[in-house]
Design a protein around this motif. Structure first.
Motif, mmCIF file in Angstrom:
data_model
loop_
_atom_site.group_PDB
_atom_site.id
_atom_site.type_symbol
_atom_site.label_atom_id
_atom_site.label_comp_id
_atom_site.label_asym_id
_atom_site.label_seq_id
_atom_site.Cartn_x
_atom_site.Cartn_y
_atom_site.Cartn_z
ATOM 1 N N LEU A 283 9.655 32.273 0.919
ATOM 2 C CA LEU A 283 8.583 31.488 1.543
ATOM 3 C C LEU A 283 8.864 29.992 1.508
ATOM 4 O O LEU A 283 8.249 29.231 2.257
ATOM 5 C CB LEU A 283 7.250 31.783 0.838
ATOM 6 C CG LEU A 283 6.794 33.246 0.897
ATOM 7 C CD1 LEU A 283 5.483 33.406 0.150
ATOM 8 C CD2 LEU A 283 6.657 33.716 2.333
ATOM 9 N N THR B 80 9.164 26.010 0.104
ATOM 10 C CA THR B 80 8.227 25.083 -0.533
ATOM 11 C C THR B 80 7.194 24.508 0.435
ATOM 12 O O THR B 80 6.244 23.857 0.014
ATOM 13 C CB THR B 80 9.005 23.926 -1.180
ATOM 14 O OG1 THR B 80 9.807 23.276 -0.174
ATOM 15 C CG2 THR B 80 9.944 24.449 -2.286
ATOM 16 N N ASP B 81 7.400 24.736 1.727
ATOM 17 C CA ASP B 81 6.459 24.240 2.735
ATOM 18 C C ASP B 81 5.266 25.198 2.794
ATOM 19 O O ASP B 81 5.385 26.330 3.270
ATOM 20 C CB ASP B 81 7.157 24.150 4.096
ATOM 21 C CG ASP B 81 6.279 23.484 5.147
ATOM 22 O OD1 ASP B 81 5.045 23.639 5.098
ATOM 23 O OD2 ASP B 81 6.827 22.809 6.041
ATOM 24 N N GLU B 82 4.111 24.756 2.328
ATOM 25 C CA GLU B 82 2.948 25.644 2.240
ATOM 26 C C GLU B 82 2.466 26.098 3.615
ATOM 27 O O GLU B 82 2.023 27.241 3.776
ATOM 28 C CB GLU B 82 1.816 24.936 1.497
ATOM 29 C CG GLU B 82 2.126 24.666 0.028
ATOM 30 C CD GLU B 82 0.949 24.048 -0.702
ATOM 31 O OE1 GLU B 82 -0.108 23.873 -0.076
ATOM 32 O OE2 GLU B 82 1.079 23.750 -1.907
ATOM 33 N N VAL B 83 2.544 25.218 4.598
ATOM 34 C CA VAL B 83 2.098 25.577 5.951
ATOM 35 C C VAL B 83 2.989 26.674 6.525
ATOM 36 O O VAL B 83 2.519 27.673 7.080
ATOM 37 C CB VAL B 83 2.095 24.334 6.863
ATOM 38 C CG1 VAL B 83 1.756 24.738 8.305
ATOM 39 C CG2 VAL B 83 1.095 23.308 6.353
ATOM 40 N N GLU B 84 4.322 26.479 6.377
ATOM 41 C CA GLU B 84 5.260 27.471 6.887
ATOM 42 C C GLU B 84 5.119 28.779 6.122
ATOM 43 O O GLU B 84 5.187 29.866 6.707
ATOM 44 C CB GLU B 84 6.691 26.937 6.753
ATOM 45 C CG GLU B 84 7.792 27.913 7.178
ATOM 46 C CD GLU B 84 7.747 28.276 8.648
ATOM 47 O OE1 GLU B 84 8.451 29.215 9.043
ATOM 48 O OE2 GLU B 84 6.991 27.623 9.406
ATOM 49 N N ALA B 85 4.914 28.696 4.811
ATOM 50 C CA ALA B 85 4.745 29.906 4.011
ATOM 51 C C ALA B 85 3.512 30.690 4.455
ATOM 52 O O ALA B 85 3.542 31.926 4.569
ATOM 53 C CB ALA B 85 4.631 29.537 2.530
ATOM 54 N N ALA B 86 2.430 29.977 4.723
ATOM 55 C CA ALA B 86 1.211 30.639 5.189
ATOM 56 C C ALA B 86 1.428 31.314 6.536
ATOM 57 O O ALA B 86 0.923 32.410 6.795
ATOM 58 C CB ALA B 86 0.072 29.625 5.277
ATOM 59 N N ARG B 87 2.209 30.659 7.401
ATOM 60 C CA ARG B 87 2.489 31.236 8.721
ATOM 61 C C ARG B 87 3.297 32.533 8.587
ATOM 62 O O ARG B 87 3.010 33.543 9.258
ATOM 63 C CB ARG B 87 3.274 30.235 9.571
ATOM 64 C CG ARG B 87 3.454 30.682 11.026
ATOM 65 C CD ARG B 87 4.560 29.903 11.698
ATOM 66 N NE ARG B 87 5.846 30.163 11.071
ATOM 67 C CZ ARG B 87 6.518 31.299 11.250
ATOM 68 N NH1 ARG B 87 6.032 32.264 12.019
ATOM 69 N NH2 ARG B 87 7.684 31.466 10.666
ATOM 70 N N GLN C 197 15.927 24.694 -0.235
ATOM 71 C CA GLN C 197 15.101 25.707 -0.900
ATOM 72 C C GLN C 197 15.651 26.099 -2.269
ATOM 73 O O GLN C 197 15.077 26.947 -2.953
ATOM 74 C CB GLN C 197 14.995 26.954 -0.016
ATOM 75 C CG GLN C 197 14.222 26.726 1.277
ATOM 76 C CD GLN C 197 14.161 27.987 2.124
ATOM 77 O OE1 GLN C 197 13.913 29.071 1.616
ATOM 78 N NE2 GLN C 197 14.383 27.849 3.412
#
Length: 358
Positions: free
Chosen positions: A11, A13-20, A116
């Motif tokens: 996932l 470290t980018d929270e937005v990308e991880a959520a997507r 990452q």
């Protein structure tokens, strides 16, 4: 979920990308569950356990196509696991058309993996399998080049670890003390004959003629027939004499198919991960926390060289290519006075034989 084709995905470290990514996985899972429900109502086969067909030309499609080939069927289990794991890390790339990937995209992919926290070895392995998929794309006529070749990525430093003969015998002694004679046998085979873990664990009694072991190396399909040193021969025969299942079996075919290295706990052949865990226990107890089973094969090459064996002779025992032997020795076996003296004595012996024959 894994059986249905859902692979592990980092996932980052980018929270937005991880959520997507998580949202997309959940949507795909919900869709599959709906398809399963409809299939049950209609009396059709359950679609779970089979990845949905990918659009033609994507990397996902190339992965699915490769798994249908005879080449995939012939791959060792370990290689299949590596392929699945490292191609599973190509989260976004898998959905991309293979014809559109260019060298700058790969450079960016490498940089993203570094950001990452991927190790250099892990990054290189991802690129290795990406390069393979691009070659598959060429075979399917999807593109004419492979931009993943000659990237000149840095290589991780080689492991500067070699087992000495004294250390191996200390390890063998500790294994026996801990009731792990099977580990002791595996270590001796790996060290004396320079074989990989998988081939050691896969050795059966049908490959042993009382003096030599016939090894069919699963990774390269190389066949080597190696004579056992006296202490290894004794360990093998002692193991055979102590195997109650082998002695109780009258069928020659069943005897020949019986594995030589048997877990004391289960009475069955080791699985790779379980063997590694048990070996680690023994090695740690013996004081070798920084050394691994994989180091034994390399150490065997160095030991044979110190004994005066040429790369050709070493290759005949371990199954390495001659080029691989030379690479190992270049790193791990610095020239010593004893070796140069041995070389001169061998030259003198050869000259004397020539003189007597003339």
């Amino acid at each position: 979920m894994r059986a249905a084709g859902f692979l592990p995905q980092p996932l980052g470290t980018d929270e937005v990308e991880a959520a997507r990514i998580v949202k997309a996985i959940n949507e795909d899972w919900d869709r599959l569950q709906a398809e399963r429900k409809q299939a049950r109502r209609g009396g059709r086969p359950d679609p779970a356990g089979k990845a949905p067909p990918a659009p033609r030309g994507t990397f996902e499609w190339l992965i699915q196509e490769h798994k249908k080939t005879d080449a995939w069927k012939r791959r060792p289990k370990k290689t299949k696991k590596e392929f699945i794991y490292y191609t599973g890390l190509l989260v976004q790339t898998r959905k991309q058309q293979a014809a559109t990937l260019q060298r700058p995209h790969i450079r960016q992919l490498v940089q993203n993996m570094r950001d990452q926290g991927f190790t250099q070895d892990k990054t290189n392995r991802v690129v290795k399998w990406l390069r393979f998929l691009l070659s598959e794309a060429m075979e399917h006529g999807l593109r004419k080049d492979n931009p993943a070749f000659n990237l000149r990525l840095p290589k991780p430093p080689p492991r500067q670890i070699v087992w000495s003969e004294d250390e191996v015998w200390r390890l063998v002694k500790k294994a026996i003390e801990m009731g792990r004679a099977s580990i002791a046998l595996a270590v001796l085979i790996a060290f004396d004959m320079g074989q990989r873990r998988g081939d050691v664990l896969g050795m059966t009694w049908g490959r042993w003629d009382g003096e030599r072991l016939l090894v069919h190396q699963s990774k390269t399909q190389t066949l080597v027939l190696v004579k056992a040193l006296p202490e290894l021969r004794d360990a093998i025969e002692m193991t055979r004499g102590a195997d109650d299942v082998y002695r109780a079996t009258n069928d020659p075919e069943l005897r020949d198919a019986r594995a030589m290295v048997i877990s004391e706990e289960t009475g069955r052949p080791y699985k790779g991960d379980n063997f590694s865990h048990r070996f680690r226990e023994v090695a740690d107890a013996a004081g070798f926390k920084d050394k691994q089973f994989i180091d034994l094969r390399r150490s065997s090459v160095v030991r044979l060289s110190l004994a005066g064996c040429t790369p050709q002779l070493i290759s005949a025992i371990t199954g390495h290519s001659i080029e691989s032997v030379v690479r190992i020795l270049r790193v791990y076996n610095p020239t010593t006075k004893e070796q140069s003296d041995l070389a001169i004595s061998m030259l003198q012996a050869w000259r004397e034989r020539q003189r007597l024959e003339s």
